[in-house]
Each structure stands twice: as C-alpha cells, then as structure tokens.
Design a protein around this motif. Structure first.
Motif, mmCIF file in Angstrom:
data_model
loop_
_atom_site.group_PDB
_atom_site.id
_atom_site.type_symbol
_atom_site.label_atom_id
_atom_site.label_comp_id
_atom_site.label_asym_id
_atom_site.label_seq_id
_atom_site.Cartn_x
_atom_site.Cartn_y
_atom_site.Cartn_z
ATOM 1 N N VAL A 182 0.824 -1.207 0.000
ATOM 2 C CA VAL A 182 0.000 0.000 0.000
ATOM 3 C C VAL A 182 0.856 1.255 0.000
ATOM 4 O O VAL A 182 0.567 2.220 -0.713
ATOM 5 C CB VAL A 182 -0.942 0.011 1.223
ATOM 6 C CG1 VAL A 182 -1.540 1.383 1.438
ATOM 7 C CG2 VAL A 182 -2.034 -1.006 1.027
ATOM 8 N N TRP A 183 1.908 1.185 0.756
ATOM 9 C CA TRP A 183 2.789 2.353 0.795
ATOM 10 C C TRP A 183 3.355 2.641 -0.587
ATOM 11 O O TRP A 183 3.395 3.787 -1.022
ATOM 12 C CB TRP A 183 3.922 2.137 1.794
ATOM 13 C CG TRP A 183 4.743 3.366 2.002
ATOM 14 C CD1 TRP A 183 4.530 4.336 2.930
ATOM 15 C CD2 TRP A 183 5.877 3.783 1.236
ATOM 16 N NE1 TRP A 183 5.465 5.322 2.804
ATOM 17 C CE2 TRP A 183 6.300 5.009 1.778
ATOM 18 C CE3 TRP A 183 6.570 3.241 0.162
ATOM 19 C CZ2 TRP A 183 7.396 5.702 1.270
ATOM 20 C CZ3 TRP A 183 7.662 3.926 -0.355
ATOM 21 C CH2 TRP A 183 8.066 5.146 0.215
ATOM 22 N N PHE A 184 3.751 1.608 -1.262
ATOM 23 C CA PHE A 184 4.297 1.808 -2.604
ATOM 24 C C PHE A 184 3.239 2.370 -3.553
ATOM 25 O O PHE A 184 3.527 3.245 -4.367
ATOM 26 C CB PHE A 184 4.859 0.496 -3.146
ATOM 27 C CG PHE A 184 6.321 0.345 -2.898
ATOM 28 C CD1 PHE A 184 6.792 0.062 -1.621
ATOM 29 C CD2 PHE A 184 7.237 0.503 -3.917
ATOM 30 C CE1 PHE A 184 8.156 -0.055 -1.375
ATOM 31 C CE2 PHE A 184 8.599 0.379 -3.688
ATOM 32 C CZ PHE A 184 9.055 0.089 -2.414
ATOM 33 N N GLN A 185 2.077 1.853 -3.425
ATOM 34 C CA GLN A 185 1.002 2.370 -4.286
ATOM 35 C C GLN A 185 0.777 3.860 -4.040
ATOM 36 O O GLN A 185 0.706 4.652 -4.976
ATOM 37 C CB GLN A 185 -0.295 1.597 -4.027
ATOM 38 C CG GLN A 185 -0.320 0.231 -4.652
ATOM 39 C CD GLN A 185 -1.625 -0.498 -4.361
ATOM 40 O OE1 GLN A 185 -1.774 -1.638 -4.707
ATOM 41 N NE2 GLN A 185 -2.565 0.171 -3.699
ATOM 42 N N ASN A 186 0.646 4.184 -2.780
ATOM 43 C CA ASN A 186 0.411 5.584 -2.441
ATOM 44 C C ASN A 186 1.565 6.457 -2.899
ATOM 45 O O ASN A 186 1.369 7.577 -3.359
ATOM 46 C CB ASN A 186 0.216 5.738 -0.934
ATOM 47 C CG ASN A 186 -1.154 5.293 -0.492
ATOM 48 O OD1 ASN A 186 -2.132 5.494 -1.196
ATOM 49 N ND2 ASN A 186 -1.237 4.673 0.665
#
Lengths: 192, 192
Positions: B120-124
């Motif tokens: 999720v962090w990477f997506q964000n």
DNA sequence: TTCTAATCTAATGGG
DNA sequence: CCCATTAGATTAGT
C-alpha cells in the motif's frame, strides 16, 4: 479531582492509546450490536454511533464535537454514508458550502452522525471540488494554448507574406499589378 | 491516573510539551527505546516528531499478520511510520518503483510491517509522484502558454507595423491605379 | 487561546 | 496493479 478517564483525541500519541481503548471497549461493549449490513435502509438514517454515557458535562457547550476515541466503539468498520445521508449532505452543501455551528449540529442530528464527521465531510467535499476545478482549469489552459498556437502560426504566415509583398512590391510589381495588398491576399488565400 | 488527565486537556503546540507528553506516553504505553532522529532524505524541514513507538505488542497485533484476512474486528487506527521506516522505504522505491513479491516480504520483514502495508505504501507513493508530476506538467503548460502569448503580441505588432508601411508606401499608387478591393480595405483601415 | 481549513498519509474497495 | 475515496493525524492561519 478530574474525572477524565477517556483520553482525548487531541493527544499526539492517541494512536496507540486508541487501540488499547478500543480493545478494551470491544471487550466491554463488545459483541452485541451489529450495524445493518443492508445498505438499503429504506427508513431513516441509521443511527450509527452510540455515545458512551459520559460524565455529566456541565453545560452544553456550543461545540461538543470531540468524541474522543469512541468512534471505534463497536465499529465493525468504516463509515459508509447511506444514500439518504449523501443526498442530504449534497443538498446542504449546495445551500452553503461552508457550515455554521448550528447547521453542523443540526445536520449531524438529522444524519445520526457526529458533528465532527459532518465537518470532515464538508472539508473533503470542498477539497474534491477544488481538485476537479483545478483539472478543469488545466484543460482550459490547454485549449487556450492550442488556440494561441494556431494564432501564432497564422500571424507568422501573414507577416512573412506581407514582408515578401513589401519587398517585391517596392521594386516593380507594385506599379504593374497596382495592388500589393491583393497580391498578399491572393497568396494568403491560395488554398481557398 | 492523573497523568492522563493532564494530557487530555490540551496542547499540541509547544515543543517542550510535546516532548514531555511523548515521554510520558512512552512510559505509559511501555515503549522501549526509540531510535532518535532520522536522517530525512526527502525534503521538508526536519520534523520533530520522529518518535512513535509502535511497541504495542499485545500479542498477535501487528507484525505477524499476513495479508489476506484482515481482521476488521479491531479497527486499525492509523499507522505512523517512523523515520527509519520511511527512509528504508524511500531507498527501496528509488531502487525499484515496483515491488516483486520477494522484495515486498523482505521489506516487510525488515520494517516490521505487514506485506500488505508495504504494498500500500508503494502504491500511495506512486500515486503521489504521479500527482506531483501532473502539477508540474500543468505549470510547464502555463509557462509555454505565456511564451506563446508574448510571441503572439510581438507578431501582431510587427504585422501591424509592416502593413502600415505597406499601405503608406503604396498609398499614392493605389489611389491612381484605383484597385477597388484595396480602396475598400484602405478605407476600413484608414484610421490605423 | 481555540477553531478551522488545508495538507499529508494510511487504508479500503472497485475495476 | 491503478484509481478514487475515506478518514485520521498534523500543520498553518485567522
């Protein structure tokens, strides 16, 4: 002696504390209630948050939004607005895009939401519209740019032609044809 | 505990107070040592927060959960990444902006986060950079527009000038030759 | 000082 | 995966 047992959400490290509180509250309040999974909810707005009984707060202040960490009391999950709630909010935001204190509380009452949530909803709404408008402005800018580019090309063409006419016309053609302007126009509208 | 009372009342402003609060909460919550200031590679002013103890190991709470069945029972309130975690993530995203499965799990292990959270962090992160670049493009477009506008004005000026010269120079001849088209044109532009 | 607006970021869900 | 959205937490401004 202060009777505060709940920890205010204004605390910086409320995160962990909230988790702890949440856990305990889950144990205490626990398993009973269940928000209706049916989103249709044809009736009225579902009452979403039971406030824990609070100690007697002397005097109702104008703002009592702060519910601290009880948002998660039994929360199966996040807040989802029903269609009715959304509609009412939309209507309200059309009336005034910014809320007064009274309106906020009023709306919250009608919606069965916390004033804070209404407030946040309005904030996010404003942010959203702003973003959309930014995008729109960008698009507008793009079109404007395009138009400018076209104008630019046309102007360059005309300028080149006019100059050509000026140079050529000064020599001889001017006397013969008698009309540099027409020469230019003929050249420019060649295609047409 | 009266300490809680003190905390809950107010204040997130003063730095001193913040530190005190943090310390106390660390004690209360039971955080161990907190790795101090992190080298913040990216940009902004050094933030003072840096301190977030995620030491709430109440058993199977955070770390050991694999993604997939995310228990919704306890609403996970908000995770705040420590400076170290952020730094490592930044470093990783610099290496590859997209993660492989192995990398994801590896990173998760190093960070003490769930793979899902890393993902999720990477997506964000990707979304964020994309947004920034969009804004940047918009700005670029704006400048380009401005330049075009300037060029446009200059061209118009030059064109007008050239035409004026042309008309003046051919004025005598035109009157004699008596071109109907140009008479019309000259009449219209006489003022200019 | 309090309050709120604006921003950032973690998280969810749909496609 | 991408995208839009939600909402908690924080910062800044009146």
């Amino acid at each position: 002696m202060s009777t505060v047992t709940t920890i205010s959400s204004t605390s910086k490290e409320s995160l962990e504390v909230e988790e702890l509180v949440d856990t305990r509250l889950s144990l205490v309040i626990g398993a009973g209630s269940q928000p209706p999974p049916a989103p249709e909810a044809a009736g009225h707005v579902a009452r979403q948050h039971g406030k824990r009984a609070r100690a007697v707060h002397g005097g109702s202040d104008i703002d009592d939004d702060d519910d601290g960490g009880d948002a998660v009391g039994r929360a199966r999950k996040k807040l989802r607005l029903t269609a009715e709630q959304a509609a009412l909010l939309e209507k309200s935001v059309r009336a005034h895009n910014v809320l007064s204190h009274g309106e906020k509380h009023d709306l919250a009452g009608q919606l069965g939401l916390k004033p804070r949530q209404v407030e946040v909803w309005f904030q996010n709404r404003r942010a959203r519209t702003k973003l959309k408008q930014t995008e729109l402005d960008c698009e507008l800018l793009r079109r404007w740019c395009e138009r400018l580019s076209d104008d630019n090309a046309r102007l360059r063409r005309e300028l080149a032609e006019t100059r050509a006419v000026l140079l050529v016309g000064g020599a001889q053609d001017l006397t013969f044809t008698g009309c540099p302007s027409c020469n230019r126009l003929a050249g420019g509208r060649r295609a047409a």
